[in-house]
Design a protein around this motif. Structure first.
Motif, PDB file in Angstrom:
ATOM      1  N   ASP A  17      -6.131   3.739  11.778  1.00  0.00           N
ATOM      2  CA  ASP A  17      -6.596   2.622  10.959  1.00  0.00           C
ATOM      3  C   ASP A  17      -6.206   1.314  11.638  1.00  0.00           C
ATOM      4  O   ASP A  17      -5.337   1.281  12.526  1.00  0.00           O
ATOM      5  N   ARG A  18      -6.854   0.251  11.212  1.00  0.00           N
ATOM      6  CA  ARG A  18      -6.557  -1.085  11.732  1.00  0.00           C
ATOM      7  C   ARG A  18      -6.830  -2.090  10.619  1.00  0.00           C
ATOM      8  O   ARG A  18      -7.858  -2.011   9.951  1.00  0.00           O
ATOM      9  N   ILE A  19      -5.894  -3.006  10.409  1.00  0.00           N
ATOM     10  CA  ILE A  19      -6.093  -4.071   9.422  1.00  0.00           C
ATOM     11  C   ILE A  19      -5.873  -5.415  10.106  1.00  0.00           C
ATOM     12  O   ILE A  19      -5.129  -5.525  11.079  1.00  0.00           O
ATOM     13  N   GLU A  20      -6.540  -6.429   9.592  1.00  0.00           N
ATOM     14  CA  GLU A  20      -6.492  -7.752  10.213  1.00  0.00           C
ATOM     15  C   GLU A  20      -6.511  -8.813   9.124  1.00  0.00           C
ATOM     16  O   GLU A  20      -7.099  -8.620   8.062  1.00  0.00           O
ATOM     17  N   ARG A  21      -5.874  -9.959   9.391  1.00  0.00           N
ATOM     18  CA  ARG A  21      -5.914 -11.061   8.439  1.00  0.00           C
ATOM     19  C   ARG A  21      -5.714 -12.395   9.145  1.00  0.00           C
ATOM     20  O   ARG A  21      -5.007 -12.491  10.158  1.00  0.00           O
ATOM     21  N   ALA A  22      -6.377 -13.420   8.610  1.00  0.00           N
ATOM     22  CA  ALA A  22      -6.111 -14.792   9.047  1.00  0.00           C
ATOM     23  C   ALA A  22      -4.843 -15.265   8.342  1.00  0.00           C
ATOM     24  O   ALA A  22      -4.614 -14.963   7.172  1.00  0.00           O
ATOM     25  N   SER A  23      -4.007 -15.995   9.039  1.00  0.00           N
ATOM     26  CA  SER A  23      -2.719 -16.399   8.486  1.00  0.00           C
ATOM     27  C   SER A  23      -2.777 -17.824   7.940  1.00  0.00           C
ATOM     28  O   SER A  23      -3.790 -18.521   8.049  1.00  0.00           O
TER      29      SER A  23
END
Length: 636
Positions: free
Chosen positions: A234-240
């Motif tokens: 799995d891979r998760i991403e977010r703008a900070s």
């Protein structure tokens, strides 16, 4: 116009004043002078039928929560006072006045019901409160992939010198691969796993080098976490909430103060809130760094400081100058003030003020003008008779040093500020710096020792802001207003002119209170409050008065008033006088500003006294006496 320093010297005759006894009690204002206990009247206590005890539960509130922590403060009042009160079957102590209060630990569930029951004469009244308890979120587990509730550090805007690195941390599921990138199209870069955090889970670190600032502005940092578990990937991403950029070498950006209550900070440390000086609205300054919630003003002259971003505007254009010219300096001296005026100044100037007047017998202060043109010159007069200045020296800009005035006072500093306009006349151009020592009171007499003194009182809270609430339902905002009325009464009988920031149950913004002080220009600003502990603390943990100040020049007044108040209402205790960053204490500079907490409304013993008008009058009388002493008795 030639660069001049023109002395305009005024002198006044000062009468010797003998301390006077306090006046008799009276109430002479249009403000309420007695406590109404409005919560006991509306919404009032509950009662389960005729003859049953009347029971009011103040805390927990009926619509409160969710609550954090491991415990919660309860408080309330019962009538008759000899009724028995229980909480979930446990008998509570009822203090004089029928109040009960204490600290109770939560159970393990996320919600619970607290049932208060009052019993007297064979009849009962029951009040229940449903509590929602917010438990700390557990740290992210290894799987599934998850960012922590506080996902990264630092946050905010960072504009650093070219080539400087920023240490960043990501908090997320441990044991995986973390990356970051700068902007929407930047390359992903690996982060290094570190020791897990007990509350935030896995920790990943990196040293980020921001890109040079361009037309697109600062770039948002993005985070990505990749991993696998039992054959699943799995891979998760977010703008900070972190934006970064680098300032090219030699470039300084154009900043301008947007609120004249902007404070100049000494440090970049986000935990340090020491402030010194205020800047006039419109003051231009070069920005060389931005870190989180503050930006750095640096003219390259050895004088640097930080301003809060909420009070400035940065254009991200090069700071072009020119620096404001302060060609003609006018020197005006009265019996208790020194004014340096620049009538031709076209805009405000960045300044730094160093108060050393309370550090030793020399009473020295220093006014540095890093924002002024380096060609500034001034030839101060050799003597300034009749005023508070022993000597005035000017040092022109030299090398890294900014132009500066070195001032030796005959007595300690009382207040200072940089103000728009070369005089008090409305709509006057120019700029002036005003420095004051304790006011002379030539009209004072033995019967009226404060004649000529101007005191501004600030009854804290008000309107929708009730402040702290005691177990009886005593509202701090009401208490502050009544105390302010009595302090005014006693000060006026001592001869002082008194103004209030709030005379009714109205909402007054904190900045508006400071603005009122700037407009009225008092000799002393006194904010009146009553204390409390937090909802998760023992309400009996503290009691008695505390007096706060922020700037060093306000400390002697705070100590004098604190000693008078403590001697009157808590003679077995030593006075407590502390430095703090309350908004009204730091935003009033031309006169000492202090904030008084007379007692703890949450403490049943303090509250019992605060509910009595005579006790309020006693504390008000002591505060007035402390103010009289601070303004008339010889300074140390």
């Amino acid at each position: 116009m030639p660069r001049l320093c023109i002395p305009l010297v005024l002198t006044l005759v000062v009468a010797l004043i003998a301390p006077a006894p306090l006046p008799a009690q009276s109430a002479g204002s249009d403000m309420p002078t007695e406590i109404t206990e409005r919560l006991w009247r509306d919404p009032g206590p509950e009662q389960d039928g005729p003859g049953a005890p009347r029971l009011m539960v103040v805390y927990p509130a009926a619509a409160g929560g969710p609550y954090d922590g491991e415990a919660m403060r309860y408080a309330g009042r019962v009538d008759p006072e000899d009724a028995t009160v229980t909480l979930n079957g446990d008998e509570l102590q009822v203090y004089p006045g029928g109040v009960f209060t204490g600290l109770r630990r939560f159970g393990d569930a996320e919600s619970e019901t607290w049932t208060f029951r009052a019993a007297a004469g064979g009849k009962t009244t029951t009040v229940s409160r449903s509590l929602r308890i917010r438990r700390p979120a557990p740290p992210p587990a290894h799987w599934p992939l998850q960012f922590a509730s506080w996902p990264h550090s630092p946050s905010g805007l960072f504009v650093l010198p070219e080539g400087e690195e920023l240490e960043i941390k990501l908090f997320a599921s441990p044991g995986h691969s973390a990356e970051y990138r700068i902007g929407e199209a930047g390359a992903w870069r690996a982060m290094t796993p570190a020791e897990p955090h007990p509350r935030l889970g896995g920790v990943y670190t990196a040293s980020l080098t921001p890109p040079l600032l361009d037309d697109a502005g600062p770039r948002t940092v993005h985070f990505r976490l990749s991993g696998s578990h039992e054959g699943r990937s799995d891979r998760i991403e977010r703008a900070s909430a972190l934006r970064v950029a680098a300032r090219p070498d030699g470039v300084r950006y154009a900043g301008r103060v947007t609120n004249y209550l902007a404070n100049y900070l000494k440090h970049s440390d986000p935990e340090n809130w020491d402030r010194y000086g205020q800047l006039v609205k419109g003051t231009p300054f070069p920005v060389t760094e931005v870190r989180g919630d503050r930006c750095k003003a640096d003219f390259g002259r050895g004088e640097t400081g930080w301003l809060e971003l909420e009070h400035v505007k940065i254009d991200w254009e090069p700071f072009a100058g020119p620096a404001p010219r302060l060609d003609e300096t006018r020197v005006v001296v009265t019996s208790d003030s020194l004014t340096l005026a620049w009538p031709d100044a076209a805009q405000p100037v960045l300044y730094v003020f160093d108060d050393r007047s309370h550090a030793g017998p020399e009473h020295e202060v220093r006014l540095s003008l890093p924002g002024a043109d380096e060609s500034m010159r001034c030839d101060p007069p050799d003597s300034l008779p009749g005023g508070p200045v022993d000597s005035l020296q000017f040092r022109p800009a030299e090398g890294a040093a900014a132009p500066a005035f070195l001032i030796s006072l005959t007595r300690p500093l009382w207040g200072y500020s940089m103000l728009a306009g070369a005089s008090d006349e409305a709509d006057q151009p120019g700029l002036r710096f005003v420095l004051r020592t304790r006011p002379r009171l030539p009209a004072a007499t033995a019967a009226k020792p404060l004649a000529g003194a101007r005191i501004m009182l600030d009854a804290g809270h008000g309107g929708d802001d009730l402040g702290a609430i005691g177990p009886s339902g005593l509202v701090e905002a009401d208490l502050n207003l009544v105390q302010a009325a009595w302090v005014q009464t006693y000060l006026e009988e001592l001869g002082a002119e008194v103004e209030q920031t709030r005379r009714s149950h109205a909402t007054v913004d904190l900045d508006e209170r400071a603005l009122a002080a700037h407009r009225w220009d008092p000799d002393l600003f006194v904010s009146l409050h009553h204390n409390s502990v937090g909802f998760t603390s023992d309400p009996l943990a503290d009691s008695g008065p505390i007096v706060f100040y922020h700037y060093d020049h306000a400390r002697p007044v705070a100590e004098t008033v604190g000693e008078a108040l403590t001697s009157a209402i808590a003679p077995d205790r030593s006075p407590r006088v502390n430095s703090a960053v309350f908004r009204v204490a730091r935003n009033v500079l031309l006169a000492p500003s202090i904030l008084i907490e007379t007692g703890y409304v949450c403490n049943p013993h303090d509250e019992a006294a605060l509910r009595r008008t005579e006790s309020i009058k006693q504390s008000a009388r002591a505060i007035a006496e402390g103010i009289r002493a601070a303004l008339t008795e010889p300074a140390d």
